[in-house]
Design a protein around this motif. Structure first.
Motif, PDB file in Angstrom:
ATOM      1  N   THR A   1     -32.118 -55.422 -58.736  1.00  0.00           N
ATOM      2  CA  THR A   1     -33.037 -56.446 -59.229  1.00  0.00           C
ATOM      3  C   THR A   1     -32.892 -56.544 -60.745  1.00  0.00           C
ATOM      4  O   THR A   1     -32.609 -55.556 -61.421  1.00  0.00           O
ATOM      5  N   VAL A   2     -33.085 -57.761 -61.248  1.00  0.00           N
ATOM      6  CA  VAL A   2     -33.088 -57.995 -62.698  1.00  0.00           C
ATOM      7  C   VAL A   2     -34.348 -58.786 -63.045  1.00  0.00           C
ATOM      8  O   VAL A   2     -35.037 -59.310 -62.167  1.00  0.00           O
ATOM      9  N   GLN A   3     -34.613 -58.919 -64.364  1.00  0.00           N
ATOM     10  CA  GLN A   3     -35.867 -59.511 -64.790  1.00  0.00           C
ATOM     11  C   GLN A   3     -35.755 -60.947 -65.280  1.00  0.00           C
ATOM     12  O   GLN A   3     -36.784 -61.585 -65.533  1.00  0.00           O
ATOM     13  N   SER A   4     -34.545 -61.481 -65.445  1.00  0.00           N
ATOM     14  CA  SER A   4     -34.405 -62.803 -66.056  1.00  0.00           C
ATOM     15  C   SER A   4     -33.212 -63.557 -65.480  1.00  0.00           C
ATOM     16  O   SER A   4     -32.299 -62.951 -64.916  1.00  0.00           O
ATOM     17  N   PRO A   5     -33.176 -64.887 -65.638  1.00  0.00           N
ATOM     18  CA  PRO A   5     -32.024 -65.670 -65.173  1.00  0.00           C
ATOM     19  C   PRO A   5     -30.735 -65.297 -65.888  1.00  0.00           C
ATOM     20  O   PRO A   5     -29.664 -65.269 -65.266  1.00  0.00           O
ATOM     21  N   SER A   6     -30.797 -65.026 -67.199  1.00  0.00           N
ATOM     22  CA  SER A   6     -29.565 -64.686 -67.918  1.00  0.00           C
ATOM     23  C   SER A   6     -29.001 -63.358 -67.416  1.00  0.00           C
ATOM     24  O   SER A   6     -27.781 -63.209 -67.279  1.00  0.00           O
ATOM     25  N   ALA A   7     -29.873 -62.396 -67.131  1.00  0.00           N
ATOM     26  CA  ALA A   7     -29.401 -61.130 -66.573  1.00  0.00           C
ATOM     27  C   ALA A   7     -28.805 -61.342 -65.190  1.00  0.00           C
ATOM     28  O   ALA A   7     -27.781 -60.728 -64.842  1.00  0.00           O
ATOM     29  N   PHE A   8     -29.418 -62.215 -64.386  1.00  0.00           N
ATOM     30  CA  PHE A   8     -28.880 -62.496 -63.052  1.00  0.00           C
ATOM     31  C   PHE A   8     -27.460 -63.035 -63.153  1.00  0.00           C
ATOM     32  O   PHE A   8     -26.542 -62.563 -62.470  1.00  0.00           O
ATOM     33  N   MET A   9     -27.250 -64.026 -64.028  1.00  0.00           N
ATOM     34  CA  MET A   9     -25.916 -64.600 -64.182  1.00  0.00           C
ATOM     35  C   MET A   9     -24.930 -63.553 -64.687  1.00  0.00           C
ATOM     36  O   MET A   9     -23.803 -63.434 -64.188  1.00  0.00           O
ATOM     37  N   GLY A  10     -25.349 -62.750 -65.672  1.00  0.00           N
ATOM     38  CA  GLY A  10     -24.451 -61.754 -66.246  1.00  0.00           C
ATOM     39  C   GLY A  10     -24.018 -60.703 -65.249  1.00  0.00           C
ATOM     40  O   GLY A  10     -22.834 -60.336 -65.188  1.00  0.00           O
ATOM     41  N   TYR A  11     -24.959 -60.209 -64.436  1.00  0.00           N
ATOM     42  CA  TYR A  11     -24.611 -59.196 -63.435  1.00  0.00           C
ATOM     43  C   TYR A  11     -23.906 -59.814 -62.229  1.00  0.00           C
ATOM     44  O   TYR A  11     -23.010 -59.206 -61.649  1.00  0.00           O
ATOM     45  N   ARG A  12     -24.304 -61.014 -61.870  1.00  0.00           N
ATOM     46  CA  ARG A  12     -23.671 -61.686 -60.715  1.00  0.00           C
ATOM     47  C   ARG A  12     -22.171 -61.872 -60.940  1.00  0.00           C
ATOM     48  O   ARG A  12     -21.357 -61.692 -60.033  1.00  0.00           O
ATOM     49  N   THR A  13     -21.793 -62.237 -62.186  1.00  0.00           N
ATOM     50  CA  THR A  13     -20.383 -62.508 -62.491  1.00  0.00           C
ATOM     51  C   THR A  13     -19.695 -61.329 -63.177  1.00  0.00           C
ATOM     52  O   THR A  13     -18.532 -61.442 -63.560  1.00  0.00           O
ATOM     53  N   LEU A  14     -20.431 -60.210 -63.357  1.00  0.00           N
ATOM     54  CA  LEU A  14     -19.896 -59.047 -64.076  1.00  0.00           C
ATOM     55  C   LEU A  14     -19.371 -59.465 -65.452  1.00  0.00           C
ATOM     56  O   LEU A  14     -18.280 -59.091 -65.880  1.00  0.00           O
ATOM     57  N   MET A  15     -20.183 -60.246 -66.138  1.00  0.00           N
ATOM     58  CA  MET A  15     -19.814 -60.863 -67.409  1.00  0.00           C
ATOM     59  C   MET A  15     -19.408 -59.829 -68.460  1.00  0.00           C
ATOM     60  O   MET A  15     -20.131 -58.866 -68.728  1.00  0.00           O
ATOM     61  N   SER A  16     -18.224 -60.016 -69.030  1.00  0.00           N
ATOM     62  CA  SER A  16     -17.697 -59.188 -70.123  1.00  0.00           C
ATOM     63  C   SER A  16     -17.562 -57.718 -69.748  1.00  0.00           C
ATOM     64  O   SER A  16     -17.613 -56.845 -70.628  1.00  0.00           O
ATOM     65  N   MET A  17     -17.418 -57.436 -68.453  1.00  0.00           N
ATOM     66  CA  MET A  17     -17.262 -56.039 -68.017  1.00  0.00           C
ATOM     67  C   MET A  17     -15.808 -55.671 -67.767  1.00  0.00           C
ATOM     68  O   MET A  17     -15.506 -54.596 -67.250  1.00  0.00           O
ATOM     69  N   ASP A  18     -14.863 -56.561 -68.126  1.00  0.00           N
ATOM     70  CA  ASP A  18     -13.442 -56.274 -67.965  1.00  0.00           C
ATOM     71  C   ASP A  18     -13.030 -55.124 -68.876  1.00  0.00           C
ATOM     72  O   ASP A  18     -13.541 -54.970 -69.978  1.00  0.00           O
ATOM     73  N   THR A  19     -12.081 -54.357 -68.412  1.00  0.00           N
ATOM     74  CA  THR A  19     -11.437 -53.375 -69.279  1.00  0.00           C
ATOM     75  C   THR A  19      -9.989 -53.809 -69.436  1.00  0.00           C
ATOM     76  O   THR A  19      -9.735 -54.928 -69.833  1.00  0.00           O
TER      77      THR A  19
END
Length: 488
Positions: free
Chosen positions: A227-245
């Motif tokens: 669970t997340v608390q905000s729409p921006s967090a939802f989008m970021g975790y949903r797409t694994l935003m900027s989590m590339d190595t």
């Protein structure tokens, strides 16, 4: 647990092999320093403390080491809330979830990894907490260290998917605490170490409660829902935003494993939002002293800043235009540091250390007149954390770093963050209109303080938006997380 021994492809994505090697080095170092529990803890439950008195929440203990009457853990209409006593935020969220669960008719059980004496979990977490607190305090006193080391360590270092591997491997140390828990009771995890250990220990319904508004793979627990608390967090975790190595991410998070729950807030706070806002407006209309709540974080990193804030408002306090409630938590050392500063400037204050007397003070403050500066210091951990919740009701503005308190329905003045990951908490609060922009510079902070004391327009705006957010269900995250965990 064997299936996670070579965990190197989080959510179907490839991470560098070096991540697993480094994680194994950390794991082996902790094993060397603190041993490895060979026998799983046999769990029972006890009805003790303020958490039971306030929320009917049982505390999970080791049957063979517990004092007093130990009960079996009952599965019917029950949830387990897993947390760690590392800072205040994880416990604060645990209390919010317990409050919502209790109100919804569930029996909450508290599992704190730090509470099992002489366990590998307790010893290793205490070691890691010590150094986290040290570096947090250094970051507030040394600008170069904060900019070039701590900001990166608390953001970039935990953002990539490699962090999933590191935390999973480290969490093998904690599995013996959870291995014998009833596997079908929903477990809501306030920290990824609890979540990973629960999944590896065989618990079938694990929900990871993600606090940060800044997407970091550190918080992700494969095998659980999130669970997340905000729409921006939802989008970021949903797409694994900027989590590339070094490898491209090819798989996103399954949408069925992610919920935008809203802000994790206690029933006792959500249910009185309108009343608390009414009282703030009434004090404002009658020209009463503006009540500020200062909250010391779990790392105790802001004593100098607290001193500067109070010093800035010294004349306003003497003229009864401002009142300060300062919750120092359980930080005796930080209180001595702040006390030296206040005494040096001949600033008068009243210290409160008895929990029952403190609760009576809050009760009196609800409708009565309050003046001066009040310092609160409590040695019992629950009191240190939960007092902030009580003081919220009788305060006009909370002054806080943009941590988990960013999401609470009270007008907020955000001071400088402790770690870059907290920055997005202030962004969230300022954008939904219940808090200021983060005031990083001392000049901005002082000017904002004077504006909030001597004018009403900002406070009026924050109160208006808290009411709007409440009607929109923004603060219902604790209820939604419990519902989601239990309906599976």
């Amino acid at each position: 647990m064997e299936m996670y021994k070579n965990y190197t492809t989080p959510f179907g994505n490839i991470v560098p092999h070096s991540a697993a090697r480094w994680a194994n080095i950390q794991y082996k170092l902790c094993r060397m320093l603190f041993g490895n529990d060979k026998t799983p803890i046999e769990p029972g439950a006890v009805a003790v403390g303020e958490v039971y008195n306030d929320f009917g929440m049982f505390t999970i203990v080791d049957k063979h080491k517990a004092d007093g009457k130990v009960q079996e853990i009952q599965s019917k209409n029950a949830i387990i809330i897993g947390t760690i006593r590392m800072g205040f935020g994880h416990w604060r969220m645990a209390i919010a979830i317990a409050s919502a669960a209790h109100h919804l008719g569930y029996t909450p059980y508290l599992l704190d990894l730090m509470s099992f004496d002489e366990s590998t979990a307790q010893k290793s977490i205490r070691f890691l907490q010590y150094w986290y607190d040290v570096f947090s305090r250094v970051s507030q006193k040394w600008k170069w260290f904060n900019k070039h080391v701590w900001e990166k360590a608390t953001s970039v270092g935990n953002r990539s998917l490699s962090a999933c591997v590191s935390q999973r491997i480290l969490s093998k140390l904690f599995v013996p605490v959870l291995e014998l828990l009833p596997e079908n009771i929903p477990l809501l995890s306030m920290h990824p170490w609890v979540g990973h250990a629960a999944v590896m220990g065989g618990i079938k319904n694990v929900v990871s409660i993600i606090p940060d508004n800044y997407p970091m793979a550190f918080w992700l627990v494969e095998g659980s829902r999130h669970t997340v608390q905000s729409p921006s967090a939802f989008m970021g975790y949903r797409t694994l935003m900027s989590m590339d190595t070094r490898y491209e991410i090819t798989n996103c998070l399954d949408p069925n494993t992610l919920l935008e729950a809203g802000h994790y807030i206690d029933y006792e706070i959500v249910s009185t939002i309108e009343r608390d806002c009414d009282r703030r407006e009434e004090r404002m209309r009658h020209g009463k002293a503006r009540r500020f709540l200062l909250t010391m974080g779990g790392a105790g990193a802001q004593a100098k800043r607290f001193a500067d804030i109070i010093r800035t408002c010294k004349d306003a306090v003497l003229e009864n235009k401002a009142v300060f409630f300062v919750n120092m938590g359980d930080h005796k050392g930080r209180w001595k540091e702040l006390q030296r500063e206040l005494d040096k400037d001949t600033i008068a204050y009243t210290v409160h250390t008895d929990w029952q007397t403190t609760k009576q003070f809050v009760h009196n403050a609800e409708l009565g007149e309050i003046d001066g500066i009040h310092i609160f210091l409590h040695s019992e951990f629950y009191a240190a954390v939960y007092l902030t919740n009580l003081l919220l009701h009788v305060s006009d503005i909370m002054i806080t770093k943009p941590s988990e308190l960013s999401f609470y329905p009270v007008p907020k003045l955000f001071i400088q963050r402790v770690g870059k990951h907290e920055a997005w908490g202030a962004i969230r609060g300022s954008e939904i209109g219940d808090g200021t922009i983060e005031t990083e510079s001392t000049v901005d902070l002082r000017r904002t303080l004077q504006t909030l004391i001597h004018t009403d327009d900002l406070l009026e705006m924050y109160i208006k938006h808290i009411r709007l957010n409440d009607k929109a269900g923004v603060y219902n995250g604790a209820y939604n997380a419990v519902h989601w965990a239990c309906k599976r």
